[in-house]
Structure formats: C-alpha cells, structure tokens
Design an enzyme around this catalytic site. Structure first.
Site, PDB file in Angstrom:
ATOM      1  N   GLU A 130       0.585  -1.181   0.000  1.00  0.00           N
ATOM      2  CA  GLU A 130      -0.245   0.274   0.254  1.00  0.00           C
ATOM      3  C   GLU A 130       0.807   1.240  -0.336  1.00  0.00           C
ATOM      4  O   GLU A 130       0.497   2.460  -0.558  1.00  0.00           O
ATOM      5  CB  GLU A 130      -0.895  -0.128   0.894  1.00  0.00           C
ATOM      6  CG  GLU A 130      -2.417   0.593   1.282  1.00  0.00           C
ATOM      7  CD  GLU A 130      -3.406   0.582   2.430  1.00  0.00           C
ATOM      8  OE1 GLU A 130      -3.616   0.066   2.623  1.00  0.00           O
ATOM      9  OE2 GLU A 130      -3.041   1.868   2.886  1.00  0.00           O
ATOM     10  N   SER A 145      -5.336   3.264  12.777  1.00  0.00           N
ATOM     11  CA  SER A 145      -6.968   3.419  13.730  1.00  0.00           C
ATOM     12  C   SER A 145      -7.213   4.816  14.131  1.00  0.00           C
ATOM     13  O   SER A 145      -6.242   5.626  13.729  1.00  0.00           O
ATOM     14  CB  SER A 145      -6.325   2.512  15.090  1.00  0.00           C
ATOM     15  OG  SER A 145      -5.475   3.262  15.304  1.00  0.00           O
ATOM     16  N   ASP A 182      -9.199   3.038   1.625  1.00  0.00           N
ATOM     17  CA  ASP A 182      -7.730   3.547   2.270  1.00  0.00           C
ATOM     18  C   ASP A 182      -7.154   3.766   1.980  1.00  0.00           C
ATOM     19  O   ASP A 182      -5.581   4.764   2.596  1.00  0.00           O
ATOM     20  CB  ASP A 182      -6.658   1.684   1.569  1.00  0.00           C
ATOM     21  CG  ASP A 182      -6.707   0.317   2.468  1.00  0.00           C
ATOM     22  OD1 ASP A 182      -7.526  -0.153   3.380  1.00  0.00           O
ATOM     23  OD2 ASP A 182      -7.679  -0.614   1.040  1.00  0.00           O
ATOM     24  N   GLU A 229      -9.824   1.364  -2.434  1.00  0.00           N
ATOM     25  CA  GLU A 229      -9.320   0.282  -1.010  1.00  0.00           C
ATOM     26  C   GLU A 229      -8.889  -0.327  -2.144  1.00  0.00           C
ATOM     27  O   GLU A 229      -8.737  -1.396  -3.152  1.00  0.00           O
ATOM     28  CB  GLU A 229     -10.824  -0.657  -1.257  1.00  0.00           C
ATOM     29  CG  GLU A 229     -11.230  -1.479  -0.213  1.00  0.00           C
ATOM     30  CD  GLU A 229     -11.004  -1.163   0.781  1.00  0.00           C
ATOM     31  OE1 GLU A 229     -11.082   0.160   1.547  1.00  0.00           O
ATOM     32  OE2 GLU A 229     -10.646  -1.865   2.059  1.00  0.00           O
TER      33      GLU A 229
END
Lengths: 171, 171
Positions: A12, A32, A42, A55
């Site tokens: 990523e 988080s 994402d 995503e």
C-alpha cells in the site's frame, strides 16, 4: 480498512508512492483512530481535477476477496466526499489493477471477488488509471455531432476541464 | 503534522466528528507512516462539491503559532490535491475558527501567529465554514430564467448531483 499485515502495508505504501510520483496528492487512512466510526478507504488521492477513494488489496493468493461491507463503505465514503470509488488489486509479481466497484464480481454471499486473470484482462492498469484525466480539447469537441457535442461539454464540466462559464458560451 | 499531545489529538477528533456530522466525509492524516516524505494536512474533508485540507491547531495558550513549513506544506498539498487550504484554530473554552492561510499574520521569522481575539473577531466559525456548500434542488432550478437554468444544470453536473444523461434531457 487498513491492511493488517506487513506485506500488505508495504504494498500500500508502494501504491501511495507511485500515485505521488504520478502527480497526485495522496493521503493514507490512519491504521486506527479515524475519530468517527465510519470505515475509511485506504487511500484518498487527488490531482486537482480527479479525486479517487481507493480500497487497496494485495495478496499472494488468487483470487482476492473483498467483503460487501468494505465495498459499501468505499462507495458510501466516495459518494459523500466527492471522489470516484476504485478497488485496487495487486497479485504477487503483478502490477496494480483498478476496478470500479460496480464492475467487480459479486459472490452469492454478497462479497466481491477478483481473479488474477480477470485483473490482467479487464482491470485498468496503473498508467491508464493515473492518465485517465485527460483534457478534451475544444478542437475535439467541435467535430462531433450536436448531441455528442453537448455530451462532451457536459462531461468536461463534470470533470472540471471546462468551467461553467466556458460551457455556457458553447451552448 | 499530527498533533503530538493527547489533548490536541482529542480536539482534532472532535473536529473530525463535527465535520462528519455536518455532512462531510473526512479523513485524518495518519500519525506516522504517510509513505511519502511529504507533510500531510491534519484533515481532508469533502462534501461532494467543496474539498478542504485543514491544518488544525488547538492550544490552552494564546496566541497559537504555526511554522512556515506547516503552512507551506498545507498550501502545497491542497493545491496539488485540489482542495481549499484552511487553518483551524481552537483556544480553550472557544469554538474552532478557520482562516485561509493567506489571511494569517506572518511573523518576522516567517512563522504564523493567530491571537485569540483575532480568531474570534475575524475567523470563520464552524457553522459558516461548513455551511458554505449547499445543494441546489431541482425545484429551485426550475423557477430560474433560462440562462440561470442552464448555469444551474451545468453546476449540478460539475458537482456530480446530475448525471450527464439527466442533464442532456434537460437541455
């Protein structure tokens, strides 16, 4: 949803770096602490005219699965933010391929599945993905039929390639 | 830049929640691990038509200072992404107030300073900040003059509130 494994996290990051190098300003979702209870995509990327909520899923296995909840959250966030929702999949030793959520195969259980062969055959590759925002020139518009012409003008306005004032003069 | 202290973090979460409740889709920057070396704004928010990149600073003290680097990074990211850069300041027992970076007082040292009295007198308060974007309904569109009508349709297409096909039928 943040990818819980280290390799997925690295993939990523590579995607974020590649988007950055392709001229996008990019923000990754925090792992988080999103403050609200909403699921975040994402990656958010924008280049001044095109905005993507992505995503991103990478996997050594084939196919790649996404849950119905992930896709719903992606589409919901993208619509509210004002971004285009896209699912990016990356199989080992392959590039990233991108899909509109509506083009994914939905399983009987309400989840989504991307086979490697489908990604390579039908996915939008990175170059095409980051090159999608192409300005329509006035010359290109002028040779179309009137209906096509109107459509092109409206689509250019939608993308932000034409201002409302410019479009009004053309109608 | 992520606020390193717990109270600042809580304030920033409160801001994210408030923006969410005001109808924005919001992403906070991760505390670390942005993948690229670029500084990110604290918050990205969009409501389908307006996009904000926000640097959020809260303080018990007065004034609030921002470094030249923070402001430059905010403006750089916002320009590349396609968002409006804003600095949000929150003094204890006060609301959030927002400024365009260009409206901040620049110190001799190249940093930026916001006094509490300036924030209250000249800052954009939260209601005004989040109320800037308002959706035009089809009813509102239909009572306008033809030129205004066309403009409204084009602006709705630009925002994504109307599809190209819907707009074509209206022209």
């Amino acid at each position: 949803m943040a990818n819980p494994n280290a390799k997925g996290d690295r993939r990523e990051r590579e995607l974020v770096t590649a988007l950055d190098e392709a001229g996008f300003a990019v923000m990754r979702a925090p792992a988080s602490g999103s403050a609200t209870e909403r699921e975040l995509p994402d990656v958010l990327a924008g280049d001044g005219e095109t905005f993507y909520a992505i995503e991103a899923k990478s996997s050594a296995g084939d196919p790649i699965y996404l849950s119905g909840e992930e896709i719903e959250a992606l589409v919901y966030f993208a619509r509210n933010f004002g971004a285009k929702p896209r699912v990016g999949v990356r199989f080992d030793r392959e590039e990233w391929y991108f899909f509109h959520p509506g083009d994914l195969y939905e399983t009987d259980g309400g989840n989504y599945r991307v086979k490697k062969e489908t990604a390579l055959a039908e996915g939008t590759d990175f170059a095409e993905f980051t090159g999608e925002s192409r300005k329509v020139t006035l010359e290109e518009i002028s040779v179309r039929s009137e209906a096509d012409n109107k459509r092109e003008i409206l689509e250019a306005v939608k993308r932000g390639d034409l201002s409302v004032d410019e479009a009004l003069e053309m109608f």
